[in-house]
Design an enzyme around this catalytic site. Sequence first.
Site, PDB file in Angstrom:
ATOM      1  N   ARG A   1      12.863 -18.183  42.518  1.00 37.17           N
ATOM      2  CA  ARG A   1      12.389 -19.082  41.459  1.00 37.17           C
ATOM      3  C   ARG A   1      12.043 -18.244  40.242  1.00 37.17           C
ATOM      4  O   ARG A   1      11.473 -17.165  40.361  1.00 37.17           O
ATOM      5  CB  ARG A   1      11.162 -19.883  41.907  1.00 37.17           C
TER       6      ARG A   1
ATOM      7  N   GLU B   1      12.043 -30.721  35.680  1.00 41.22           N
ATOM      8  CA  GLU B   1      11.235 -29.545  36.033  1.00 41.22           C
ATOM      9  C   GLU B   1       9.972 -29.948  36.783  1.00 41.22           C
ATOM     10  O   GLU B   1       9.592 -29.308  37.762  1.00 41.22           O
ATOM     11  CB  GLU B   1      10.876 -28.744  34.783  1.00 41.22           C
TER      12      GLU B   1
ATOM     13  N   ASN C   1       9.194 -28.982  40.665  1.00 48.64           N
ATOM     14  CA  ASN C   1       7.962 -28.298  41.088  1.00 48.64           C
ATOM     15  C   ASN C   1       7.349 -28.987  42.296  1.00 48.64           C
ATOM     16  O   ASN C   1       6.871 -28.327  43.220  1.00 48.64           O
ATOM     17  CB  ASN C   1       6.948 -28.241  39.949  1.00 48.64           C
TER      18      ASN C   1
END
Length: 144
Positions: free
Chosen positions: A108, A49, A53
């Site tokens: 997203r 994650e 990002n």
Amino acid sequence: MNKPKNTMKVSFPSRGANEGLARMLIAAFVTEADPTVEELCDIKTAVSEAVTNCIVHAYPDRIGEIYIAAALSENNLLTVKVRDHGCGIADVEQAMEPLFTTDPEGERSGMGFTVMESFTDRVRVRSKPGKGTVVRLEKNISIT
């Protein structure tokens, strides 16, 4: 303070394919601590994650560099820092709210930081607009 028994530093371009590389590297690094399968999956998910990002948000219109530094302490505390020199986050507190996203297309979910917090013991984020972001993840690995 926990003295590190092992450390690792690596960097790679912010390409989608390198998210899998980051997962593999952190999994290999933490094997020394003999994590459970659940702990290993948690760590890989949180790092994934953080790296995603960087790929999606830090460098939205270019390929930049992603840096990972990991340390494993004598008492099995894993610390992972994922850093970029991208666009930065104007409001970290807002960005860490569940479902917040800067994606105008709505592709997203805005759950990246929430996922990181769910799978680690501690998440800290430092960011400066125009300078980049550092995400620090901490996970205690059970001692068997």
